[in-house]
Design a protein around this motif. Structure first.
Motif, PDB file in Angstrom:
ATOM      1  N   ALA A  47       0.845  -1.192   0.000  1.00  0.00           N
ATOM      2  CA  ALA A  47       0.000   0.000   0.000  1.00  0.00           C
ATOM      3  C   ALA A  47       0.879   1.240   0.000  1.00  0.00           C
ATOM      4  CB  ALA A  47      -0.918  -0.003   1.218  1.00  0.00           C
ATOM      5  N   PRO A  48       0.443   2.327  -0.586  1.00  0.00           N
ATOM      6  CA  PRO A  48       1.248   3.565  -0.564  1.00  0.00           C
ATOM      7  C   PRO A  48       1.405   4.063   0.860  1.00  0.00           C
ATOM      8  CG  PRO A  48      -0.948   3.976  -1.432  1.00  0.00           C
ATOM      9  CD  PRO A  48      -0.818   2.491  -1.323  1.00  0.00           C
ATOM     10  N   ALA A  49       2.639   4.327   1.231  1.00  0.00           N
ATOM     11  CA  ALA A  49       2.939   4.753   2.595  1.00  0.00           C
ATOM     12  C   ALA A  49       2.519   6.197   2.792  1.00  0.00           C
ATOM     13  CB  ALA A  49       4.433   4.597   2.875  1.00  0.00           C
ATOM     14  N   PRO A  50       2.163   6.581   4.016  1.00  0.00           N
ATOM     15  CA  PRO A  50       1.840   7.984   4.286  1.00  0.00           C
ATOM     16  C   PRO A  50       3.073   8.864   4.196  1.00  0.00           C
ATOM     17  CG  PRO A  50       1.926   6.746   6.324  1.00  0.00           C
ATOM     18  CD  PRO A  50       2.069   5.743   5.222  1.00  0.00           C
ATOM     19  N   PHE A  51       2.858  10.128   4.330  1.00  0.00           N
ATOM     20  CA  PHE A  51       3.980  11.064   4.260  1.00  0.00           C
ATOM     21  C   PHE A  51       4.872  10.854   5.481  1.00  0.00           C
ATOM     22  CE2 PHE A  51       5.929  15.149   5.359  1.00  0.00           C
ATOM     23  CZ  PHE A  51       6.664  15.371   4.200  1.00  0.00           C
ATOM     24  N   LEU A  52       6.115  10.441   5.219  1.00  0.00           N
ATOM     25  CA  LEU A  52       7.074  10.188   6.281  1.00  0.00           C
ATOM     26  C   LEU A  52       8.335  11.002   6.017  1.00  0.00           C
ATOM     27  CD1 LEU A  52       6.803   6.287   6.548  1.00  0.00           C
ATOM     28  CD2 LEU A  52       5.775   7.980   8.073  1.00  0.00           C
ATOM     29  N   PRO A  53       9.029  11.390   7.070  1.00  0.00           N
ATOM     30  CA  PRO A  53      10.295  12.089   6.864  1.00  0.00           C
ATOM     31  C   PRO A  53      11.302  11.169   6.196  1.00  0.00           C
ATOM     32  CG  PRO A  53      10.028  11.504   9.177  1.00  0.00           C
ATOM     33  CD  PRO A  53       8.731  11.206   8.505  1.00  0.00           C
ATOM     34  N   PRO A  54      12.214  11.706   5.430  1.00  0.00           N
ATOM     35  CA  PRO A  54      13.215  10.853   4.770  1.00  0.00           C
ATOM     36  C   PRO A  54      14.106  10.177   5.800  1.00  0.00           C
ATOM     37  CG  PRO A  54      13.775  13.171   4.522  1.00  0.00           C
ATOM     38  CD  PRO A  54      12.418  13.141   5.142  1.00  0.00           C
ATOM     39  N   PHE A  55      14.255   8.886   5.640  1.00  0.00           N
ATOM     40  CA  PHE A  55      15.100   8.099   6.545  1.00  0.00           C
ATOM     41  C   PHE A  55      15.788   7.025   5.716  1.00  0.00           C
ATOM     42  CE2 PHE A  55      15.951   5.066  10.031  1.00  0.00           C
ATOM     43  CZ  PHE A  55      16.596   5.935  10.903  1.00  0.00           C
ATOM     44  N   PRO A  56      17.091   6.789   5.920  1.00  0.00           N
ATOM     45  CA  PRO A  56      17.815   5.852   5.037  1.00  0.00           C
ATOM     46  C   PRO A  56      17.232   4.440   5.022  1.00  0.00           C
ATOM     47  CG  PRO A  56      19.369   7.213   6.252  1.00  0.00           C
ATOM     48  CD  PRO A  56      18.013   7.513   6.822  1.00  0.00           C
ATOM     49  N   LEU A  57      16.813   3.905   6.174  1.00  0.00           N
ATOM     50  CA  LEU A  57      16.295   2.540   6.192  1.00  0.00           C
ATOM     51  C   LEU A  57      14.963   2.418   5.463  1.00  0.00           C
ATOM     52  CD1 LEU A  57      17.122   1.247   9.792  1.00  0.00           C
ATOM     53  CD2 LEU A  57      18.237   0.666   7.638  1.00  0.00           C
ATOM     54  N   LEU A  58      14.188   3.498   5.422  1.00  0.00           N
ATOM     55  CA  LEU A  58      12.910   3.447   4.713  1.00  0.00           C
ATOM     56  C   LEU A  58      13.078   3.388   3.200  1.00  0.00           C
ATOM     57  CD1 LEU A  58      10.759   5.985   6.764  1.00  0.00           C
ATOM     58  CD2 LEU A  58      10.770   3.482   6.901  1.00  0.00           C
ATOM     59  N   ALA A  59      14.284   3.656   2.722  1.00  0.00           N
ATOM     60  CA  ALA A  59      14.524   3.550   1.284  1.00  0.00           C
ATOM     61  C   ALA A  59      14.488   2.109   0.806  1.00  0.00           C
ATOM     62  CB  ALA A  59      15.871   4.173   0.934  1.00  0.00           C
ATOM     63  N   ALA A  60      14.643   1.147   1.735  1.00  0.00           N
ATOM     64  CA  ALA A  60      14.603  -0.263   1.348  1.00  0.00           C
ATOM     65  C   ALA A  60      13.190  -0.784   1.161  1.00  0.00           C
ATOM     66  CB  ALA A  60      15.320  -1.107   2.410  1.00  0.00           C
ATOM     67  N   VAL A  61      12.171   0.008   1.484  1.00  0.00           N
ATOM     68  CA  VAL A  61      10.782  -0.437   1.353  1.00  0.00           C
ATOM     69  C   VAL A  61      10.420  -0.511  -0.128  1.00  0.00           C
ATOM     70  CG1 VAL A  61       8.388   0.100   1.919  1.00  0.00           C
ATOM     71  CG2 VAL A  61      10.205   0.569   3.579  1.00  0.00           C
ATOM     72  N   PRO A  62       9.823  -1.624  -0.593  1.00  0.00           N
ATOM     73  CA  PRO A  62       9.429  -1.706  -2.011  1.00  0.00           C
ATOM     74  C   PRO A  62       8.371  -0.662  -2.349  1.00  0.00           C
ATOM     75  CG  PRO A  62       9.443  -3.876  -0.973  1.00  0.00           C
ATOM     76  CD  PRO A  62       9.590  -2.871   0.131  1.00  0.00           C
ATOM     77  N   GLY A  63       8.309  -0.334  -3.603  1.00  0.00           N
ATOM     78  CA  GLY A  63       7.335   0.648  -4.052  1.00  0.00           C
ATOM     79  C   GLY A  63       5.907   0.118  -3.978  1.00  0.00           C
ATOM     80  N   ALA A  64       4.972   1.046  -4.017  1.00  0.00           N
ATOM     81  CA  ALA A  64       3.559   0.684  -3.925  1.00  0.00           C
ATOM     82  C   ALA A  64       3.118  -0.046  -5.185  1.00  0.00           C
ATOM     83  CB  ALA A  64       2.717   1.939  -3.707  1.00  0.00           C
ATOM     84  N   GLY A  65       2.166  -0.966  -5.012  1.00  0.00           N
ATOM     85  CA  GLY A  65       1.631  -1.711  -6.144  1.00  0.00           C
ATOM     86  C   GLY A  65       1.638  -3.201  -5.876  1.00  0.00           C
ATOM     87  N   GLU A  66       1.253  -3.955  -6.896  1.00  0.00           N
ATOM     88  CA  GLU A  66       1.217  -5.402  -6.776  1.00  0.00           C
ATOM     89  C   GLU A  66       2.635  -5.968  -6.744  1.00  0.00           C
ATOM     90  OE1 GLU A  66      -1.399  -7.253  -6.316  1.00  0.00           O
ATOM     91  OE2 GLU A  66      -2.812  -5.563  -6.405  1.00  0.00           O
ATOM     92  N   GLY A  67       2.763  -7.082  -6.027  1.00  0.00           N
ATOM     93  CA  GLY A  67       4.058  -7.725  -5.944  1.00  0.00           C
ATOM     94  C   GLY A  67       4.456  -8.404  -7.239  1.00  0.00           C
ATOM     95  N   ARG A  68       5.724  -8.405  -7.536  1.00  0.00           N
ATOM     96  CA  ARG A  68       6.253  -9.038  -8.734  1.00  0.00           C
ATOM     97  C   ARG A  68       7.054 -10.279  -8.356  1.00  0.00           C
ATOM     98  NH1 ARG A  68       9.328  -4.099 -11.428  1.00  0.00           N
ATOM     99  NH2 ARG A  68       9.937  -3.888  -9.218  1.00  0.00           N
ATOM    100  N   LEU A  69       7.592 -10.925  -9.386  1.00  0.00           N
ATOM    101  CA  LEU A  69       8.336 -12.158  -9.152  1.00  0.00           C
ATOM    102  C   LEU A  69       9.554 -11.927  -8.279  1.00  0.00           C
ATOM    103  CD1 LEU A  69       8.674 -15.163  -9.752  1.00  0.00           C
ATOM    104  CD2 LEU A  69       9.952 -14.530 -11.816  1.00  0.00           C
ATOM    105  N   VAL A  70      10.202 -10.776  -8.425  1.00  0.00           N
ATOM    106  CA  VAL A  70      11.372 -10.489  -7.622  1.00  0.00           C
ATOM    107  C   VAL A  70      11.013 -10.349  -6.148  1.00  0.00           C
ATOM    108  CG1 VAL A  70      11.194  -7.978  -7.908  1.00  0.00           C
ATOM    109  CG2 VAL A  70      13.439  -9.028  -7.510  1.00  0.00           C
ATOM    110  N   HIS A  71       9.776  -9.970  -5.853  1.00  0.00           N
ATOM    111  CA  HIS A  71       9.334  -9.898  -4.461  1.00  0.00           C
ATOM    112  C   HIS A  71       8.963 -11.271  -3.920  1.00  0.00           C
ATOM    113  CE1 HIS A  71       8.016  -5.583  -5.702  1.00  0.00           C
ATOM    114  NE2 HIS A  71       9.291  -5.597  -5.319  1.00  0.00           N
TER     115      HIS A  71
END
Length: 604
Positions: free
Chosen positions: A319-343
């Motif tokens: 699901a699309p995440a709410p507005f969050l402050p930029p944080f380096p560990l949050l960059a590892a979160v996959p993008g919003a949308g349906e999961g793909r084979l790589v997931h």
């Protein structure tokens, strides 16, 4: 006698309780001091770190007092106690309940060491000493260890006392501890960590654990803790499965961070300015790495984790995440949308964990098979399939329970409304872990057990056939002559040898080693086999325990047999082999009388 006055006053003996308290008071004081010192060291470590960051900050918001309040609050947060932030823009207090799990390692280690050292009586106090007097050495035993109950109680009380003072001090800062959470989490951590320290000081015996395990069924206890106090099969399987799950979760986070390296770098640069602020952000990311590993494991299991209320990230969909402050560990979160084979590839992590759990259980179920025997057990000590399946199921339940606790501890609120939930949902993670472990670990344990029980069967049968053939013996072993010693009639020794280079039989001709033998015998050419002379008497049964009188001393250069011993089946070297076996009497200058028997023969 009525006028006799008793002049001797009898002193009343002290009660056993007072005597016991007086004897144990120094030990209890030492334990209290040890617990207080452990708490003080943990507080001091965080205080030094926070003060260094405050000093290096170009824009400090408060003085050193505010930094000390933050350090005390962070120390309580490391134990799992929830904090309340009061200086918000809206004026409404917001909870902060995501504890950095890496900071929990320091209090646990300090408590463990304090309890262990207090029980031992201090480093070196419990060791035996040596006193040398007049050339004699006398062993002086050291003082006995402190009572487990005294050491454990003192360390816990001392630690909780300092923690209470720290909570009172932190209550005056911007981050105030929640009294309910602080009153539950801090004593719980102290009780568990101090208990492990006392148990370690006493050599990790199994006795103290039996009352705790008494509530479990009889078939579960040996799987959790062995008879010698060591971890049982289920406990070892749980440890291996958790290591694979958490290691796989950390690997997923690392791979995602590498793939989104530019986003993580941009978040670090936008979040703060200056090297001091960036160092503080990096230290916070390092403290949250265990949390990220648990979140990665929850993602691989399927339920995923929440980045706010109603915003779940999983391999199937994000699901699309709410507005969050930029944080380096949050960059590892996959993008919003349906999961793909790589997931979906993340499902390899729980599958590998289930295979490891099943393999460890199978090794305990057939420990004496396909790899030797263990002390106290043989090849016949193999569990039944039903017992193996139950052990794998128990390991799956325990693994799911531990992962459920880690999931509950690694998340929490970071505010109100949308920010009320961060991290995995504990009951969903537990259910998914149980399903994965049962579906993968149980079949793996049964399959590996069947394979380990089948393989040594064929090896054992072949080995048995070799042992059956070995007493009979062959003339040749590995292409070398075999020599046997027998005792004939009359007590005279009789030897025979067959093979390359000549044979030896008493009373017969001997083939010398090499061309041109001194005495008669059958000549040999090249590496041909020497001709055996016939014995007029039939073969006698071999007597392995008959006394053997060698003709000449010999040294065996044979190879080890199946059991590692050296036998006389291989070729031997005789230092007097150059002499003929049956020398002619004429060569020594005398002629035997007709009644004398030839050497090596039983009669004329």
């Amino acid at each position: 006698m009525a006028g006799v006055i008793e002049m001797t006053a009898r002193r009343r003996s002290q009660s056993p309780l007072l005597t016991r308290l007086r004897d144990r008071s120094p030990e209890l004081v030492d334990a209290l001091v040890g617990g207080a010192v452990a708490a003080a060291l943990g507080l001091a470590s965080l205080a030094v770190l926070v003060l260094l960051l405050w000093i290096s900050s170009p824009y400090p918001d408060s003085g050193p007092g505010g930094a000390m309040h933050v350090a005390a609050a962070l120390w309580l947060l490391a134990h799992g106690a929830e904090l309340v932030r009061t200086d918000t823009l809206s004026g409404v207090p917001t909870p902060v309940g995501v504890p950095p799990l890496l900071l929990l390692a320091l209090p646990v280690w300090l408590l463990h060491r304090a309890a262990r050292d207090t029980t031992d009586g201090g480093p070196g106090d419990g060791d035996a000493g040596f006193v040398e007097e007049a050339g004699a050495v006398e062993v002086v035993p050291g003082p006995p260890p402190v009572s487990a109950r005294t050491a454990w109680t003192g360390v816990v009380l001392g630690y909780v006392a300092v923690a209470s003072l720290a909570a009172l001090y932190a209550a005056g800062g911007p981050l105030r501890p929640s009294w309910v959470w602080a009153g539950v989490c801090v004593p719980l951590v102290a009780v568990v960590a101090a208990g492990t320290g006392v148990w370690s000081a006493y050599g990790r015996p199994g006795g103290p654990l039996r009352p705790l395990l008494g509530v479990l069924p009889a078939w579960v206890r040996p799987l959790v803790v062995g008879r010698d106090g060591r971890p049982g099969v289920a406990t070892r399987a749980v440890a291996a499965g958790l290591a694979v799950l958490l290691g796989g979760g950390a690997l997923l986070v690392a791979v995602s961070l590498v793939g989104h390296g530019a986003t993580a770098q941009g978040a670090l640069l936008r979040l703060t300015e200056g090297w001091s602020g960036r160092a503080a952000v990096l230290l916070l990311c390092a403290a949250l790495l265990p949390n990220a590993a648990v979140w990665g494991a929850a993602y691989a299991l399927g339920p995923g984790f929440a980045l706010g209320a109603g915003h779940v990230v999983s391999p199937l969909s994000s699901a699309p995440a709410p507005f969050l402050p930029p944080f380096p560990l949050l960059a590892a979160v996959p993008g919003a949308g349906e999961g793909r084979l790589v997931h979906w590839v993340a499902g390899v992590v729980p599958m590998a964990a289930g295979v490891v759990v099943g393999r460890v259980v199978a090794q305990g179920a057939a420990a004496g098979e396909s790899g030797g025997t263990r002390p106290g057990g043989g090849r016949g000590a193999v569990w039944s399939p039903w017992r193996t399946a139950r052990a794998a199921g128990l390991a799956a339940v325990l693994c799911a329970a531990v992962l459920t606790g880690l999931a509950a501890l690694s998340g929490g609120p970071l505010g109100v409304a949308v920010l009320a939930r961060f991290g995995p949902v504990w009951w969903q993670v537990g259910a998914a872990a149980l399903a994965w472990m049962v579906l993968v670990a149980v079949p793996t344990a049964l399959g590996v057990r069947a394979w380990r029980c089948r393989t040594p069967g064929a090896d054992g049968a072949a080995m048995g056939r070799q042992r059956e053939r070995r007493p009979e013996g062959d003339a040749h072993q590995n292409g070398r002559p075999r020599k046997r010693s027998r005792l004939g009639r009359g007590g005279s020794g009789r030897t025979e040898a067959t093979g390359t280079g000549g044979g030896l039989r008493s009373g017969g001709s001997r083939n010398p080693k090499g061309a041109g033998a001194a005495a008669g015998g059958a000549s040999t050419s090249g590496r041909g086999t020497a001709q055996r002379t016939s014995d007029p008497r039939p073969e006698e049964p071999y007597a392995p325990f008959a006394p053997h009188v060698p003709i000449a001393p010999h040294v065996s250069f044979g190879q080890d047999d199946l059991y590692g011993h050296r036998g006389q089946d291989d070729a031997e070297f005789e230092p007097y082999d150059f002499l003929p076996a049956d020398p002619s009497p004429e060569s020594y200058g005398f002629r035997p009388s007709p009644g004398d028997a030839a050497p090596g023969r039983d009669g004329p």
